[in-house]
Scaffold this active site. Structure first.
Site, short mmCIF file in Angstrom:
data_model
loop_
_atom_site.label_atom_id
_atom_site.label_comp_id
_atom_site.label_asym_id
_atom_site.label_seq_id
_atom_site.Cartn_x
_atom_site.Cartn_y
_atom_site.Cartn_z
N SER A 427 0.89 -1.20 0.03
CA SER A 427 0.06 -0.09 -0.13
C SER A 427 0.78 1.13 -0.01
O SER A 427 0.46 2.33 -0.17
CB SER A 427 -0.81 0.11 1.27
OG SER A 427 0.10 0.02 2.49
N HIS A 448 -2.99 -3.60 -5.26
CA HIS A 448 -3.32 -3.09 -3.94
C HIS A 448 -4.88 -3.39 -3.61
O HIS A 448 -5.89 -2.57 -3.88
CB HIS A 448 -3.23 -1.57 -3.77
CG HIS A 448 -3.38 -1.06 -2.45
ND1 HIS A 448 -3.61 0.27 -1.94
CD2 HIS A 448 -3.38 -1.83 -1.23
CE1 HIS A 448 -4.03 0.13 -0.81
NE2 HIS A 448 -3.62 -0.75 -0.10
N GLU A 460 -6.39 -1.24 -6.42
CA GLU A 460 -5.62 -0.07 -7.38
C GLU A 460 -4.61 -0.95 -8.17
O GLU A 460 -3.78 -1.79 -7.57
CB GLU A 460 -4.89 0.65 -6.34
CG GLU A 460 -5.96 1.46 -5.71
CD GLU A 460 -5.20 2.73 -4.77
OE1 GLU A 460 -5.31 3.86 -4.68
OE2 GLU A 460 -4.23 2.09 -3.80
N ASN A 498 -4.60 6.43 -0.62
CA ASN A 498 -3.80 6.79 0.57
C ASN A 498 -3.12 7.97 0.36
O ASN A 498 -2.98 9.06 1.40
CB ASN A 498 -2.59 5.75 0.69
CG ASN A 498 -3.05 4.51 1.59
OD1 ASN A 498 -4.45 4.48 1.92
ND2 ASN A 498 -2.31 3.53 1.63
#
Length: 593
Positions: A427, A448, A460, A498
């Site tokens: 991540s 991800h 992702e 993120n």
């Protein structure tokens, strides 16, 4: 200020002013709607008529209550109509000049005991109050759009505001069925102060061509549970409005995260302000509608022939929650799965965790007992990566440590057959660093998944500069087959979710650190005002403060932006061992299990 706020004037009958007027009239207040535009006043009356008619149809009010509500709303074109008001709420255009003009005129109109409130979401309440002859009666009353539905109201006091005025409007907000949050006077207040920095970063991410508008919006909806993606939300708010708010925030904070992304200026000056103009980040069927239509940037439907590699068997490396969740996802989708851990016992334990998860699905009626048994039969536990010799796709889900991952990829390089796709679920670490640990970096890609993998729809797909086209196509196709939503992004820190989520969380911590607002008020503001499923401090304690700090450090190291430096309060809590729910204490304390 000691009298009840029974007669209330609303100055400015645009979307927000009309919504506020509706809330007040339905709550039994006498409402004086004022707008220099007769057309705006007529639209406000029509909107109230339509909304109350719908309420009667849905049996949320009686016909008599509807008639009384409509009778309580009167419209005028002259500010003199506010002479008898106990409270005046201005909701005119978001500019100092327009608002100051209203406040100066009201000084000679309203009675001495009346309270004057601005509905601004970006401008200084103190500056507006200073222009009034009676600054002690001026405050901010920030409703959220749509006002009838949104529960949050920010009550903004300046250093000049009389406490009695604050108490009166706070009591009114509660009587209206709203949740008032008391905040100080700084641009953006709480909710917009956090929201607009995040929206600005999303606009900058799109402008840099890092990801498509559709992928950015899908990532934040599916990865964070948000009701709207950031670019669609900017179109709804108005790109020109967002630019004004960010300008005000930046003028005070000088934080680069608040400096409006150049694309906001470009779109604003071109008149592409979002839904209200019919075009912004997206194109709409007509001005004022939310119906998105195809345009030159809309992705073409995926072709049937993907050009990817054949995948029938999958290897998952790891024995933790994420590894077992990913193995479950692939097995449920019909893939043969090898689940490898450091020792057969750990792999068997991971498979037992999957069995319990599937049994819960059977108990809830989401799958049959037969389907559960078939899914489990597809999973083969193994005590060594040697079992990956014939898999078509190898997915690692081990500790978030670059050295460990690189060692694992070097091993996979030796074991996996030629043509196998090698994927990391990292991540925050660079995917290319894992790829360079192999002799075939073109076969390495990021996948991800989000936790819990069986429930979260987003994946992702992280492509490095070395990843081949057919590997990228393969992973997108596989992601769709396992009923997940793939979004494409490049190999940089934070990917999409993120990179947008953690600066927002960091800014929330800074608000508490600066004693601007409390944990509870900030969490309430984001849930009630932004539609977030969890407040930032609830989320931080769930994610883990140590995990959050590690991601913040990675983002700060990659982008070198001072605004991304981890908040000292976060670092202090982690140093003290207060890591969130898993330790029983983070930003809040929890009962230990």
């Amino acid at each position: 200020m000691d009298t009840p706020l029974h007669t209330i004037a609303v100055v400015g009958l645009g979307t927000m002013g009309t919504g506020i007027a509706e809330v007040l009239a339905r709550a039994g207040r006498e409402v004086i709607g004022i707008d220099i535009s007769d057309a705006a006043a007529r639209r406000a009356v029509t909107a109230l008529d339509a909304s109350t008619a719908r309420a009667v149809e849905r049996e949320r009010m009686t016909e008599e209550e509807r008639r009384n509500t409509l009778a309580r709303f009167r419209t005028f074109s002259d500010l003199q109509a506010a002479a008898d008001a106990d409270l005046v709420i201005e909701v005119v255009s978001e500019s100092y000049e327009a608002k100051q003009q209203v406040f100066r005129a009201l000084d000679s109109v309203v009675r001495p005991g009346a309270i004057l409130a601005t509905g601004t979401n970006a401008l200084s309440v103190t500056r507006l109050a200073a222009d009034s002859e009676h600054p002690e009666r001026v405050l901010g009353l920030h409703f959220f759009n749509p006002a009838p539905a949104m529960k949050l109201v920010e009550v903004v006091s300046s250093v000049l505001t009389a406490p009695a005025a604050v108490e009166a409007v706070t009591a009114l907000a509660r009587e209206l069925g709203k949740e008032p949050v008391a905040v100080g006077d700084r641009p953006g207040f709480v909710a917009d102060g956090l929201l607009f920095g995040y929206l600005n970063q999303a606009a900058a991410m799109y402008e840099a061509k890092y990801a498509s508008r559709e992928d950015i919006d899908a990532a934040m909806k599916l990865g964070c549970g948000l009701p709207m993606g950031p670019l669609a939300l900017l179109d709804l708010i108005g790109i020109d409005t967002a630019r004004t708010v960010l300008d005000a925030m930046y003028s005070e904070s000088r934080d680069r995260l608040h400096a409006p992304a150049p694309i906001l200026k470009q779109l604003s000056e071109a008149g592409l302000t979002g839904r209200k103009s019919g075009r912004g980040f997206y194109t709409y069927a007509a001005p004022g509608t939310g119906d998105v239509v195809r345009d030159a940037l809309t992705p073409q439907p995926a072709a049937e022939a993907s050009g990817g590699r054949e995948v029938s068997s999958v290897g998952v490396a790891g024995s933790g929650t994420m590894a077992s969740g990913i193995a479950e996802v692939f097995a449920k989708a019909g893939y043969d799965v090898v689940l490898a851990a450091r020792g057969l016992e750990k792999a068997e334990t991971a498979k037992s965790r999957i069995a319990k998860s599937l049994s819960r699905s059977v108990d809830k009626g989401r799958m049959t007992a037969e389907a559960r048994d078939e899914t489990l039969a597809r999973i083969t536990p193994a005590g060594s990566l040697d079992a990956f010799a014939e898999v078509d796709l190898a997915v690692e889900a081990v500790a978030e440590d670059l050295e460990i991952k690189q060692q694992l990829f070097a091993t996979l390089d030796k074991i996996c057959k030629a043509g196998a796709v090698l994927a990391t679920t990292t991540s925050s670490l660079p995917v290319v660093a894992c790829a360079r640990a192999t002799s075939r970096p073109q076969d390495v890609i990021g996948m991800h998944f989000f936790n819990p993998a069986p429930a979260m729809k987003l994946v992702e797909v992280v492509r490095t500069v070395l990843t081949s086209d057919d590997v990228h196509a393969t992973v997108r196709e596989v992601t769709t087959k396992i009923r997940k939503h793939p979004v494409d992004c490049g190999d940089r820190a934070g990917f999409i979710v993120n990179a947008l989520l953690f600066p927002y969380l960091n800014n929330a911590i800074k608000m508490v650190q600066e004693h601007y607002a409390t944990l509870d008020d900030i969490d309430a503001a984001m849930k009630l005002g932004g539609g977030y499923p969890m407040g930032p401090f609830e989320l931080l304690d769930v994610v883990g403060l140590d995990v959050s700090l590690a991601i913040e450090k990675v983002l700060h190291r990659e982008f070198r932006d001072p605004g991304l430096a981890p908040a000292p309060l976060l670092e202090h809590l982690v140093a003290a061992g207060c890591l969130g729910r898993k330790t029983g204490r983070g930003f809040r304390e929890y009962a230990r299990r």
